[in-house]
Design a protein around this motif. Structure first.
Motif, PDB file in Angstrom:
ATOM      1  N   LEU A 146       6.849  23.163   3.140  1.00  0.00           N
ATOM      2  CA  LEU A 146       6.884  21.873   2.453  1.00  0.00           C
ATOM      3  C   LEU A 146       8.259  21.273   2.602  1.00  0.00           C
ATOM      4  O   LEU A 146       9.253  21.998   2.746  1.00  0.00           O
ATOM      5  N   VAL A 159       1.738  15.616   7.756  1.00  0.00           N
ATOM      6  CA  VAL A 159       1.103  14.846   6.688  1.00  0.00           C
ATOM      7  C   VAL A 159       2.173  14.276   5.775  1.00  0.00           C
ATOM      8  O   VAL A 159       3.076  15.001   5.328  1.00  0.00           O
ATOM      9  N   GLN A 160       2.110  12.976   5.492  1.00  0.00           N
ATOM     10  CA  GLN A 160       2.966  12.353   4.484  1.00  0.00           C
ATOM     11  C   GLN A 160       2.161  12.312   3.198  1.00  0.00           C
ATOM     12  O   GLN A 160       1.162  11.620   3.095  1.00  0.00           O
ATOM     13  N   GLY A 161       2.601  13.081   2.206  1.00  0.00           N
ATOM     14  CA  GLY A 161       1.882  13.169   0.938  1.00  0.00           C
ATOM     15  C   GLY A 161       2.107  11.964   0.062  1.00  0.00           C
ATOM     16  O   GLY A 161       2.662  10.945   0.474  1.00  0.00           O
ATOM     17  N   ALA A 162       1.676  12.088  -1.197  1.00  0.00           N
ATOM     18  CA  ALA A 162       1.800  10.991  -2.146  1.00  0.00           C
ATOM     19  C   ALA A 162       3.267  10.738  -2.499  1.00  0.00           C
ATOM     20  O   ALA A 162       4.108  11.634  -2.415  1.00  0.00           O
ATOM     21  N   GLY A 274       8.874  11.719  -1.037  1.00  0.00           N
ATOM     22  CA  GLY A 274       7.620  12.440  -1.180  1.00  0.00           C
ATOM     23  C   GLY A 274       7.625  13.683  -0.311  1.00  0.00           C
ATOM     24  O   GLY A 274       8.604  13.977   0.386  1.00  0.00           O
ATOM     25  N   TRP A 277       4.074  18.059   4.942  1.00  0.00           N
ATOM     26  CA  TRP A 277       3.637  19.392   5.309  1.00  0.00           C
ATOM     27  C   TRP A 277       2.895  19.322   6.641  1.00  0.00           C
ATOM     28  O   TRP A 277       2.443  18.250   7.049  1.00  0.00           O
ATOM     29  N   ARG A 279       0.185  19.261   9.507  1.00  0.00           N
ATOM     30  CA  ARG A 279      -1.207  18.810   9.478  1.00  0.00           C
ATOM     31  C   ARG A 279      -2.178  19.981   9.576  1.00  0.00           C
ATOM     32  O   ARG A 279      -3.362  19.846   9.238  1.00  0.00           O
ATOM     33  N   SER A 287       0.619  25.335  -1.891  1.00  0.00           N
ATOM     34  CA  SER A 287      -0.186  24.381  -2.643  1.00  0.00           C
ATOM     35  C   SER A 287       0.037  24.531  -4.141  1.00  0.00           C
ATOM     36  O   SER A 287       0.154  23.539  -4.873  1.00  0.00           O
ATOM     37  N   LEU A 290       3.446  23.166  -5.030  1.00  0.00           N
ATOM     38  CA  LEU A 290       3.423  21.706  -5.006  1.00  0.00           C
ATOM     39  C   LEU A 290       2.836  21.151  -6.305  1.00  0.00           C
ATOM     40  O   LEU A 290       3.327  20.157  -6.840  1.00  0.00           O
ATOM     41  N   ASP A 291       1.817  21.803  -6.833  1.00  0.00           N
ATOM     42  CA  ASP A 291       1.233  21.368  -8.109  1.00  0.00           C
ATOM     43  C   ASP A 291       2.267  21.420  -9.230  1.00  0.00           C
ATOM     44  O   ASP A 291       2.316  20.536 -10.096  1.00  0.00           O
ATOM     45  N   HIS A 294       4.741  18.468  -8.988  1.00  0.00           N
ATOM     46  CA  HIS A 294       4.125  17.251  -9.523  1.00  0.00           C
ATOM     47  C   HIS A 294       4.109  17.285 -11.052  1.00  0.00           C
ATOM     48  O   HIS A 294       4.332  16.262 -11.704  1.00  0.00           O
TER      49      HIS A 294
END
Length: 301
Positions: A146, A159-162, A274, A277, A279, A287, A290-291, A294
């Motif tokens: 990450l 991947v570009q996350g939120a 943001g 990670w 793809r 994961s 990451l939670d 957030h």
């Protein structure tokens, strides 16, 4: 006895040193935060923060109170988190490797790692700084799972996350520069300066255009100065009067030093942060971590 909002508002403001960001994190209005802090200051009988139009800083009394309250607050939060983990029967084991590109991003990752280790003591979090010289190299080499960094990133293998949070942009200038005494400057003013930039074949061109533009919004050329390779070099060039550089205003709390001044850019697009990670996907350990990030970045009220 402190009310919950008083405690959270004080500790969050002590970390952010910004009423607006504190209000966003606690999902209340800026006025509510100001009102709560004033109420707390009346209770303790002294100022906890110094405020002016440019910045917010802790007073000596505020620093003492923060040092006294933070360990107990963190212990309570960790205890509650452990109780939740126990009741859910969740047990995560493994390693997550996380990168960051700004000190404030690193602080958030370390906080999340502390809570992650409490909830998942069999897991390990490895945190490392990602240099702007090669912002995506470690991820592509499989060295990080990450990465918390500046957007935009538009790459086919990543991947570009939120969006996690947004920072106002400013201009880093020499202390004796004509802009140093202003309340704010405009993107058009960049045409009258020399912009210190970053040089690397590994940085996407669209990213460079966003952070180190070659023209003002009206099309005037922006003189390009030395192309550095590391952030400390930017600080040296600017402090020596070679040029100026765009910067997140939060950097003022981490990189202030004699010879430098931070001036808000009132019409600049913000700096968005943001996670990235691969793809190919996230493993369960990454994961879960990451939670938790957030959860800490936007506390549930």
């Amino acid at each position: 006895m402190l009310e919950r909002l008083e405690l959270e508002a004080f500790l969050t403001l002590a970390e952010e040193l910004h009423f607006g960001r504190t209000a966003e994190r606690l999902h209340v209005t800026t006025g509510r935060i100001s009102q709560t802090i004033r109420k707390l200051e009346r209770r303790v009988g002294g100022l906890l923060f110094e405020r002016n139009s440019r910045k917010v800083t802790l007073t000596a009394l505020g620093e003492q109170l923060c040092d006294d309250l933070r360990p107990a607050y963190d212990q309570i939060a960790a205890g509650l988190a452990q109780a939740v983990t126990t009741t859910r029967g969740v047990r995560i084991k493994g390693v997550v490797r996380v990168g960051f590109s700004g000190a404030w991003c690193g602080n958030l990752l370390v906080k999340a790692a502390d809570l992650f280790r409490v909830r998942h003591p069999d897991s390990v979090v490895e945190i490392q700084e990602i240099q702007l010289l090669d912002p995506l190299g470690r991820m592509r080499a499989g060295e990080v799972d990450l990465q918390l960094t500046e957007f935009p990133i538009d790459e086919p293998d990543i991947v570009q996350g939120a969006l996690m949070f947004t920072e106002p942009r400013g201009l880093l200038v020499p202390a004796g520069h004509p802009f140093a005494g202003k309340d704010s400057v405009s993107m058009e003013d960049l045409a009258d300066t020399t912009l210190v930039t970053i040089a690397s074949e590994h940085i996407p061109e669209y990213w460079m255009d966003y952070y180190f533009p070659r023209r003002t919004p009206s099309g005037r050329p922006i003189p390009q100065g030395p192309a550095t390779r590391f952030w400390p070099e930017v600080l040296v060039h600017v402090s020596m009067g070679v040029g100026v550089s765009t910067v997140a205003m939060r950097a003022q709390g981490f990189h202030s030093r004699p010879g430098l001044a931070f001036v808000p850019l009132h019409d600049a697009p913000p700096i968005n942060y943001g996670f990235l990670w691969p793809r190919t996907g996230l493993n369960p350990v990454a994961s879960t971590y990451l939670d938790i990030v957030h959860e800490l970045a936007t506390p549930i009220r």
